[in-house]
Design an enzyme around this catalytic site. Structure first.
Site, PDB file in Angstrom:
ATOM      1  NE  ARG A 150      16.232  36.053   4.344  1.00 31.16           N
ATOM      2  CZ  ARG A 150      16.631  36.250   3.090  1.00 31.16           C
ATOM      3  NH1 ARG A 150      15.792  36.039   2.092  1.00 31.16           N
ATOM      4  NH2 ARG A 150      17.839  36.664   2.842  1.00 31.16           N
ATOM      5  CE  LYS A 200      10.059  27.797  24.746  1.00 29.01           C
ATOM      6  NZ  LYS A 200      10.397  27.458  26.148  1.00 29.01           N
ATOM      7  CD  GLU A 205       7.597  17.873  30.521  1.00 34.36           C
ATOM      8  OE1 GLU A 205       6.941  18.851  30.945  1.00 34.36           O
ATOM      9  OE2 GLU A 205       8.829  17.894  30.374  1.00 34.36           O
ATOM     10  CE  LYS A 248       4.269  24.175  25.362  1.00 35.55           C
ATOM     11  NZ  LYS A 248       5.290  23.335  24.765  1.00 35.55           N
ATOM     12  CD  GLU A 301      10.130  30.307  28.438  1.00 35.39           C
ATOM     13  OE1 GLU A 301       9.878  29.420  27.609  1.00 35.39           O
ATOM     14  OE2 GLU A 301      10.963  30.201  29.326  1.00 35.39           O
ATOM     15  NE  ARG A 308       6.413  28.281  25.266  1.00 38.32           N
ATOM     16  CZ  ARG A 308       6.388  28.054  23.969  1.00 38.32           C
ATOM     17  NH1 ARG A 308       5.986  29.004  23.138  1.00 38.32           N
ATOM     18  NH2 ARG A 308       6.744  26.886  23.473  1.00 38.32           N
ATOM     19  CG  ASN A 311      10.829  26.557  32.262  1.00 37.22           C
ATOM     20  OD1 ASN A 311      10.837  25.719  31.365  1.00 37.22           O
ATOM     21  ND2 ASN A 311      11.044  27.846  32.044  1.00 37.22           N
ATOM     22  CG  HIS A 337      11.508  21.577  33.130  1.00 39.14           C
ATOM     23  ND1 HIS A 337      10.269  21.165  33.573  1.00 39.14           N
ATOM     24  CD2 HIS A 337      11.630  21.093  31.864  1.00 39.14           C
ATOM     25  CE1 HIS A 337       9.672  20.481  32.604  1.00 39.14           C
ATOM     26  NE2 HIS A 337      10.470  20.423  31.563  1.00 39.14           N
ATOM     27  CG  HIS A 359      16.782  21.142  32.255  1.00 37.18           C
ATOM     28  ND1 HIS A 359      16.246  22.378  31.995  1.00 37.18           N
ATOM     29  CD2 HIS A 359      16.207  20.299  31.368  1.00 37.18           C
ATOM     30  CE1 HIS A 359      15.376  22.280  31.000  1.00 37.18           C
ATOM     31  NE2 HIS A 359      15.335  21.032  30.605  1.00 37.18           N
ATOM     32  CG  HIS A 411      12.984  16.014  29.443  1.00 37.33           C
ATOM     33  ND1 HIS A 411      13.786  17.043  29.887  1.00 37.33           N
ATOM     34  CD2 HIS A 411      11.729  16.531  29.373  1.00 37.33           C
ATOM     35  CE1 HIS A 411      13.055  18.134  30.065  1.00 37.33           C
ATOM     36  NE2 HIS A 411      11.801  17.850  29.768  1.00 37.33           N
TER      37      HIS A 411
HETATM   38  N1  GLY Z   1       8.652  23.048  26.857  1.00 37.96           N
HETATM   39  C1  GLY Z   1       8.349  24.315  27.396  1.00 37.96           C
HETATM   40  C2  GLY Z   1       7.818  25.278  26.391  1.00 37.96           C
HETATM   41  O1  GLY Z   1       7.439  24.894  25.314  1.00 37.96           O
HETATM   42  O2  GLY Z   1       7.769  26.437  26.662  1.00 37.96           O
END
Ligand code: GLY
Length: 363
Positions: free
Chosen positions: A122, A144, A186, A228, A238, A242, A246, A249, A253, A265
């Site tokens: 967990r 993430k 990026e 970031k 998000e 956040r 994007n 993107h 994408h 990417h």
């Molecule tokens: N790669 C976008 C984020 O981490 O929210």
């Protein structure tokens, strides 16, 4: 190389953590483990290629050799099957709640090992050691984690923050040139959405960046991590802000998917920013000079600014409609209305996307 580094903090209350950026940031690994306190076991998870390249140098900074779990390189390893193999290996190693995982590698290693850390017993602690520019400026910061399903990328995962991020330039130095440059898209994105001065800085330090000058790269990566970190600290899950990450993107994408993931990417995100800028300019929302500046900077960083193979505009549009950022049947875009002014837009039409694709086709 010198042993100097810059430190950025991701401010998340009790889960606050440092990002150390510098030529030999791996030297901070023992301190990070000691600061975490009470670690029973260190488990490095890396793909076989990264393990062959870097394991020796990482193990050399540890007092006790870490346990190592490897997996085959490539996006296919970001799967539930691979995660299950790693869970079984952790079980065989009797890894307990005090074990700490070190995710060593690019985005695949960070997402997969982070997901394993988020789920094992967990949730156990983990440290990100990104070895690509893309992972250093984006994926390794912010918690993430996840794996892909056949139906889409990153569909299963968790927010699970690392206890530290170590961006070691000596590990990044072995990157193939194309992979190195793809990650810079990026960085241009971060500058465009949050820090116009950083855009100017890129323009002024082009040759140092392209020569991988360690002082310039330390500055570049630390500034990106700071952007970031600030976005993640303000909106970890998000719920709003956040999403500005994007930018580029939605089209990016779609390009990535339609080129069967054969175009990196970062390259697709660069093309996505140019395409989305075209739409914003046509709507009178963005100054043409800003759009040109971003395109020229991407070109100067030797990133593609035209589609390498023609794409059907209808296919781009239908792929945009499958994007997981969409809500209530609307296709969501993030673009800029000026440098440092991102905007979320959900009323882009198929015709606007077709025009953007035609412009990108022409180069
Ligand atoms: N790669 C976008 C984020 O981490 O929210």
């Amino acid at each position: 190389m010198t042993d100097t580094f810059q430190t950025v903090t991701v401010d998340l209350g009790a889960r606050t953590y440092p990002i150390h950026v510098g030529p030999a940031a791996r030297n901070m690994l023992p301190d990070c483990l000691a600061n975490a306190g009470d670690i029973s076991d260190v488990v490095i998870i890396a793909d076989q290629t990264v393990a062959n390249l870097h394991l020796e140098r990482v193990q050399a900074v540890l007092e006790q050799p870490a346990r190592v779990l490897t997996f085959p390189p490539g996006e296919a390893s970001k799967s539930l099957t691979r995660a299950e193999t790693l869970f079984n290996e952790l079980a065989d190693a009797r890894a307990d709640r005090k074990a700490c995982i070190v995710a060593l590698g690019g985005g695949v290693a960070g997402d997969l090992a982070g997901f394993v850390a988020a789920s094992w017993l967990r949730g156990i602690r983990f440290i990100q050691m990104p070895t690509t520019i893309l992972a250093a400026v984006d994926a390794s910061v912010g918690g993430k984690t996840g794996v892909n399903l056949a139906t889409g990328k990153n569909l299963v995962g968790a927010f699970h923050q690392p206890i530290a991020v170590l961006v070691d330039l000596e590990l990044i130095a072995t990157l193939p040139e194309e992979t190195f440059r793809a990650g810079l898209a990026e960085s241009v994105k971060h500058a465009a959405i949050r820090d116009p001065d950083l855009l100017t800085w890129h323009e002024q330090h082009l040759s140092a960046i392209l020569k991988h000058d360690p002082t310039a790269l330390t500055e570049l990566l630390a500034r990106n991590c700071a952007i970031k970190a600030a976005v993640v600290a303000a909106d970890e899950r998000e719920a709003g802000l956040r999403a500005i990450l994007n930018y580029g993107h939605t089209l990016g994408h779609a390009f990535e998917h339609l080129y069967n993931y054969q175009l990196a990417h970062g390259e697709c995100v660069g093309l996505g920013m140019i395409g989305e800028n075209t739409i914003a300019v046509a709507r009178g929302e963005l100054d043409l000079a800003v759009a040109h500046r971003i395109r020229d900077l991407l070109a100067a960083l030797r990133l593609p600014v035209a589609l390498p193979e023609p794409l059907e505009p209808a296919a781009v549009w239908s792929t945009c409609q499958l994007d997981k950022k969409n809500r209530a049947g609307k296709v969501n875009f993030v673009w800029i209305r000026a440098l440092g002014e991102p905007a979320r837009v959900d009323n882009v039409t198929a015709a606007e996307v077709a025009d953007a694709v035609a412009t990108l086709q022409a180069g």
